[in-house]
Design a protein around this motif. Structure first.
Motif, mmCIF file in Angstrom:
data_model
loop_
_atom_site.group_PDB
_atom_site.id
_atom_site.type_symbol
_atom_site.label_atom_id
_atom_site.label_comp_id
_atom_site.label_asym_id
_atom_site.label_seq_id
_atom_site.Cartn_x
_atom_site.Cartn_y
_atom_site.Cartn_z
ATOM 1 N N ALA A 69 0.799 -1.297 0.222
ATOM 2 C CA ALA A 69 -0.066 0.028 -0.101
ATOM 3 C C ALA A 69 1.098 1.211 -0.179
ATOM 4 N N ASP A 70 0.381 2.257 0.680
ATOM 5 C CA ASP A 70 1.342 3.512 0.793
ATOM 6 C C ASP A 70 2.530 3.254 1.516
ATOM 7 N N LYS A 71 3.644 3.348 0.675
ATOM 8 C CA LYS A 71 5.002 2.829 1.096
ATOM 9 C C LYS A 71 5.616 3.895 2.403
ATOM 10 N N GLU A 72 4.872 5.024 2.393
ATOM 11 C CA GLU A 72 5.304 5.971 3.630
ATOM 12 C C GLU A 72 5.169 5.033 4.961
ATOM 13 N N ASN A 73 3.905 4.285 4.981
ATOM 14 C CA ASN A 73 3.675 3.853 6.186
ATOM 15 C C ASN A 73 4.078 2.171 6.258
ATOM 16 N N ASN A 74 5.141 1.689 5.536
ATOM 17 C CA ASN A 74 5.558 0.661 5.686
ATOM 18 C C ASN A 74 5.839 -0.174 7.046
ATOM 19 N N TRP A 75 6.666 0.838 7.683
ATOM 20 C CA TRP A 75 7.003 0.354 9.023
ATOM 21 C C TRP A 75 5.780 0.498 9.828
ATOM 22 N N ASN A 76 4.886 1.422 9.583
ATOM 23 C CA ASN A 76 3.725 1.382 10.636
ATOM 24 C C ASN A 76 2.718 0.024 10.328
ATOM 25 N N TYR A 77 2.772 -0.382 9.190
ATOM 26 C CA TYR A 77 1.951 -1.553 8.973
ATOM 27 C C TYR A 77 2.713 -2.864 9.559
ATOM 28 N N PHE A 78 3.963 -2.744 9.015
ATOM 29 C CA PHE A 78 4.790 -4.035 9.808
ATOM 30 C C PHE A 78 4.815 -3.924 11.356
ATOM 31 N N ASP A 79 4.812 -3.054 11.916
ATOM 32 C CA ASP A 79 4.645 -3.000 13.492
ATOM 33 C C ASP A 79 3.622 -3.262 13.980
ATOM 34 N N VAL A 80 2.504 -3.121 13.313
ATOM 35 C CA VAL A 80 1.358 -3.958 13.860
ATOM 36 C C VAL A 80 1.067 -5.317 13.418
ATOM 37 N N ALA A 81 1.387 -5.421 12.218
ATOM 38 C CA ALA A 81 1.463 -6.845 11.947
ATOM 39 C C ALA A 81 2.119 -7.693 12.846
ATOM 40 N N ALA A 82 3.389 -7.383 13.031
ATOM 41 C CA ALA A 82 4.136 -8.347 14.176
ATOM 42 C C ALA A 82 3.414 -8.768 15.237
ATOM 43 N N ASP A 83 2.493 -7.647 15.876
ATOM 44 C CA ASP A 83 1.969 -7.937 17.100
ATOM 45 C C ASP A 83 0.527 -8.462 16.887
ATOM 46 N N ILE A 84 0.002 -9.048 15.755
ATOM 47 C CA ILE A 84 -0.961 -9.892 15.384
ATOM 48 C C ILE A 84 -0.624 -10.918 14.671
ATOM 49 N N ALA A 85 0.288 -11.397 14.701
ATOM 50 C CA ALA A 85 0.620 -12.533 13.853
ATOM 51 C C ALA A 85 0.840 -13.777 14.631
ATOM 52 N N THR A 86 0.440 -14.818 14.067
ATOM 53 C CA THR A 86 0.845 -16.128 14.853
ATOM 54 C C THR A 86 2.270 -16.451 14.960
ATOM 55 N N LYS A 87 2.564 -17.144 15.848
ATOM 56 C CA LYS A 87 3.928 -17.840 15.976
ATOM 57 C C LYS A 87 4.485 -18.200 14.557
ATOM 58 N N ARG A 88 5.928 -17.760 13.964
ATOM 59 C CA ARG A 88 6.185 -18.269 12.700
ATOM 60 C C ARG A 88 5.449 -17.823 11.417
ATOM 61 N N GLY A 89 4.545 -16.655 11.776
ATOM 62 C CA GLY A 89 3.889 -16.214 10.831
ATOM 63 C C GLY A 89 4.583 -15.267 10.131
ATOM 64 N N LEU A 90 4.298 -15.165 8.616
ATOM 65 C CA LEU A 90 5.171 -14.415 7.702
ATOM 66 C C LEU A 90 4.427 -13.073 7.315
ATOM 67 N N ILE A 91 5.570 -12.129 7.253
ATOM 68 C CA ILE A 91 5.198 -10.760 6.782
ATOM 69 C C ILE A 91 5.866 -10.235 5.573
ATOM 70 N N VAL A 92 5.217 -9.851 4.405
ATOM 71 C CA VAL A 92 5.956 -9.565 3.366
ATOM 72 C C VAL A 92 5.388 -8.102 2.866
ATOM 73 N N VAL A 93 6.610 -7.313 2.689
ATOM 74 C CA VAL A 93 6.261 -6.141 2.332
ATOM 75 C C VAL A 93 6.822 -5.851 0.981
ATOM 76 N N ASP A 94 6.016 -5.411 -0.195
ATOM 77 C CA ASP A 94 6.257 -5.466 -1.565
ATOM 78 C C ASP A 94 6.888 -4.206 -1.773
ATOM 79 N N ASN A 95 7.802 -4.258 -3.017
ATOM 80 C CA ASN A 95 8.284 -2.719 -3.490
ATOM 81 C C ASN A 95 9.236 -2.119 -2.675
ATOM 82 N N VAL A 96 10.140 -2.738 -1.794
ATOM 83 C CA VAL A 96 11.050 -2.113 -1.189
ATOM 84 C C VAL A 96 12.460 -1.755 -1.810
#
Length: 232
Positions: free
Chosen positions: A151-178
């Motif tokens: 999505a909006d690349k300016e918020n990449n970290w903000n999205y990632f930060d929340v994702a890490a808090d609501i992921a399952t153990k060994r869940g995967l987070i992929v950020v596109d276009n970096v």
């Protein structure tokens, strides 16, 4: 070899390999072709993940047995359709800022017969993901085993930060276009999207919640790359 020749070569390899790894006889071909054509007719930008990349995400989910995925940036829902159609056990929640895009996406999902497993939420991504976090913490939603942030690349970290808090153990987070054609490595570049890419790469590398890596990619979308992280 010129830049144009390189891109033509990357595209030719993508087209050759994909035609064999996903022949048109596959059940989801019609739905994916419809989504691509309907999105183009509606004037949506051609910025979705390539077919090869989207299938790679889909078969990764299958290998891991993920049952709940969160996508930030629906566009025309082509990636969501890939994920859900390749994984009958999967429920996809997808966030889209633009109501017009969301309407096109919903129609594409309906055509694919996936409306029961692809949920599209309209709103500002950072607001919606924070609302979803509260629902997860309140036990109203399950944790997510896979995230695709596009999505909006300016918020990449903000999205990632929340994702890490609501992921399952060994869940995967992929950020596109970096990687952004390599410009991410230029510390003097002040484009907000590139700053957002550097921020998520650097912060993820220091975050004890995850282990991360950046992979460069070439193909019919040119030279780019994505950040992958596994939640510890």
């Amino acid at each position: 070899m010129s830049g144009a020749q390189q891109r033509d070569l990357w595209t030719a390899v993508d087209e050759y390999a994909f035609s064999h790894s996903h022949p048109t006889s596959r059940p989801n071909t019609k739905a994916l072709q419809h989504a691509a054509e309907a999105s183009k007719e509606a004037g949506l930008p051609n910025i979705a993940a390539s077919s090869s990349q989207a299938k790679f995400l889909a078969i990764t989910i299958r290998a891991l047995g993920v049952t709940h995925a969160l996508e930030i940036g629906t566009l025309g829902a082509s990636t969501a359709i890939w994920l859900a159609s390749e994984n009958p056990q999967l429920h996809v929640t997808s966030i889209e800022y633009d109501p017009g895009n969301a309407e096109v996406a919903r129609k594409n999902v309906e055509f694919a017969g996936l409306s029961d497993r692809v949920e599209i939420i309209v709103g500002a991504g950072i607001d919606v993901i924070r609302e979803l976090k509260q629902e997860v913490l309140d036990g109203k939603r399950p944790r997510f085993g896979f995230f695709f942030i596009d999505a909006d690349k300016e918020n990449n970290w903000n999205y990632f930060d929340v994702a890490a808090d609501i992921a399952t153990k060994r869940g995967l987070i992929v950020v596109d276009n970096v990687v952004r054609q390599g410009r991410v490595a230029d510390a003097s570049n002040t484009d907000a999207r590139i700053i957002g890419s550097r921020q998520v790469i650097e912060n993820a590398g220091k975050d004890a919640r995850v282990d991360s890596v950046v992979l460069q990619t070439v193909g019919d979308k040119g030279h780019d790359g994505w950040l992958w992280a596994v939640v510890n």
